[in-house]
Design a protein around this motif. Structure first.
Motif, PDB file in Angstrom:
ATOM      1  N   ASP A 241       0.855  -1.180   0.000  1.00 32.83           N
ATOM      2  CA  ASP A 241       0.000   0.000   0.000  1.00 32.83           C
ATOM      3  C   ASP A 241       0.888   1.226   0.000  1.00 32.83           C
ATOM      4  N   ASP A 249      -6.062   7.653   5.331  1.00 30.36           N
ATOM      5  CA  ASP A 249      -6.510   6.279   5.232  1.00 30.36           C
ATOM      6  C   ASP A 249      -7.736   6.252   4.330  1.00 30.36           C
ATOM      7  N   MET A 251      -9.989   4.234   3.406  1.00 26.58           N
ATOM      8  CA  MET A 251     -11.259   3.633   3.773  1.00 26.58           C
ATOM      9  C   MET A 251     -11.777   4.185   5.101  1.00 26.58           C
ATOM     10  N   CYS A 253     -10.592   3.581   7.886  1.00 26.65           N
ATOM     11  CA  CYS A 253     -10.601   2.515   8.886  1.00 26.65           C
ATOM     12  C   CYS A 253      -9.193   2.045   9.204  1.00 26.65           C
TER      13      CYS A 253
END
Lengths: 253, 253
Positions: A241, A249, A251, A253
């Motif tokens: 990533d 981030d 998402m 999360c």
């Protein structure tokens, strides 16, 4: 053309085409261009004043290194959002046939090119004034120091205030650079520089002026330290990533 | 054929998607339905490579997508729920950028970008930065970007949001033409009327699990005459009128 090269072009061009500027159309571009011209004119006037008098005092040298430091710091804080891959890059580019490493490398390359050009542009006038490689090195060194300091500051904010680090770091950088700009104009003519030895641009005066050579070690050491903070931090792709500094981030999360 | 096998996604211990399996055959439009938070977008994001699954596998023509994600993305088009774009680019520039990243040569990419801008009724805005586009216009740009390389698989996540009646009809027609040409479409949506009209099969998710997967014809004959009732049964939805009455009573209490 390879995807990486396309991405470099895209990110590099994006640094000159801010959404903030394009939102309200071309009028904002004009305002921006007029402001840039005014800033250049102010610097030119200042340098002309320096030329007119007995130029070459330590305070003039400090002015040159501090100008480079503050200008680069201001550019870094204004371009903060476009320095590293963020949530939008991730959302737009991930479904396209592009490797994640290409996105990250392209962002960094574009950033390097942008800052390189900015540093050369910011130090053209001092180079014309001094025509000495030592002064050139000191000014470029001060600019690089500003970049590393900005990155290290973001890393620090990330540790202390992880949720709002991007905003806080950018606000801090902008505040420091905006407050420094008018102060900068008072530097030429200062006599008691000994009391300013705590200022990073002053350390770079040590590189070009033998009278302050003892500070030179401090300048190189600070670059080394800031560099190692950046290098040890999140400033690298991890586990496939790209979670560069400044990225959000995706998402949530 | 697209095969999704035992797909599971956990976010910090919370299971967003639990062991989902389904297939999409060439020429098929699969309606992917479920209430908010049921795991639809999570599935779409895994299929498009935006996020990695915690477990399970996605196969395209029998080969795991993870073996060659870039190759898979070359054959896939994606329209996200939220129109994420580079606002500083014009519509044509964005399409050109996506086409070049997809390996389409410049002259052809430019021709396709201009043709699609015209066909999606964006031609008048071709020189404007997308930051000034409405949500519907952005959605149309994303649609154009998703199909400009003539993909084998089209993944649509709530593609109708923001589209006006004409654009929605165009999209519906486009989906039907694509399916007729043997392409696969994964269509995640809340708009049951459209799903009922264009899809051959549906998968209904509830709390991260697939609770129903069959052809609309079979579901109609075995469960209820229309998709809305089938959906309500599958997702244990209460009758809306008593709930609405309770809400009104609560605010008047």
């Amino acid at each position: 053309m390879s995807p990486r090269r396309l991405l470099i072009e895209h990110f590099f061009a994006g640094m000159f085409r801010s959404e903030m500027l394009s939102e309200a159309g071309i009028e904002n571009y004009r305002t921006w261009l007029i402001s840039a011209a005014a800033a250049l004119f102010a610097f030119h006037t200042q340098f002309a004043r320096l030329r007119a008098r007995n130029f070459g005092q330590p305070s003039d040298e400090l002015f040159v290194t501090a100008a480079s430091f503050v200008t680069i710091l201001l550019i870094v804080s204004l371009e903060w959002q476009s320095l590293f891959p963020g949530a939008r890059d991730w959302q737009v580019l991930s479904p396209l046939p592009v490797r994640k490493s290409d996105i990250f490398v392209a962002r960094l390359t574009a950033l390097g090119m942008f800052l390189g050009i900015a540093m050369i542009a910011a130090n053209l006038v001092p180079a014309g004034l001094y025509l000495s490689w030592r002064h050139w090195v000191a000014a470029i060194g001060a600019g690089s120091h500003a970049v590393l300091l900005a990155m290290a500051l973001q890393g620090l904010c990330l540790l202390v205030l992880p949720r709002v680090f991007g905003f806080v770091a950018q606000a801090l950088l902008l505040a420091v650079s905006i407050v420094s700009l008018p102060l900068l104009l008072h530097v030429p003519g200062l006599r008691a520089l000994d009391r300013l030895e705590w200022l990073p641009p002053m350390w770079w005066v040590g590189v070009c002026d033998a009278r302050y050579a003892r500070l030179a070690d401090l300048s190189w050491l600070s670059v080394k330290r800031s560099g190692s903070v950046v290098e040890r931090g999140r400033f690298r792709p991890t586990g496939g990533d790209f979670q560069g500094m400044g990225s959000i981030d995706p998402m949530g999360c | 054929m697209l095969e999704v096998e035992n797909l599971t996604k956990r976010y910090r211990g919370i299971t967003a998607l639990d062991n989902a399996s389904f297939q999409i055959r060439p020429g098929e439009i699969l309606g992917y339905l479920g209430p908010n938070g049921s795991g639809k977008s999570t599935t779409v994001k895994i299929v498009t490579g935006l996020i990695d699954p915690s477990d399970g596998i996605v196969k395209f023509h029998g080969r795991p997508v993870s073996e060659d994600p870039v190759g898979f993305k070359r054959r896939m088009g994606y329209v996200p729920e939220e129109p994420q774009l580079y606002g500083h680019l014009t519509g044509t520039e964005y399409l050109l950028f996506v086409a070049r990243l997809r390996g389409i040569e410049y002259a052809m990419a430019l021709r396709r970008a201009e043709d699609l801008m015209r066909l999606f009724q964006l031609y008048d805005a071709r020189h404007s930065a997308m930051v000034s586009y409405s949500k519907g216009m952005r959605q149309r740009v994303l649609l154009a970007a998703a199909i400009l390389h003539d993909p084998e698989l089209l993944t649509l996540d709530e593609p109708f949001s923001g589209l006006d009646v004409n654009a929605a009809q165009l999209l519906r027609g486009l989906m039907q033409v694509f399916a007729r040409e043997g392409k696969m479409i994964l269509f995640s949506s809340h708009v049951l009327e459209v799903v009922e009209k264009v899809c051959s099969r549906v998968v209904i998710l509830y709390k991260g699990k697939i609770v129903l997967a069959d052809s609309i014809e079979k579901l109609r004959s075995s469960m209820a005459p229309d998709l809305e009732k089938i959906f309500a049964q599958a997702t244990h939805r209460e009758d809306a009128v008593p709930v609405a009455e309770s809400i009104l009573a609560a605010v008047r209490r």
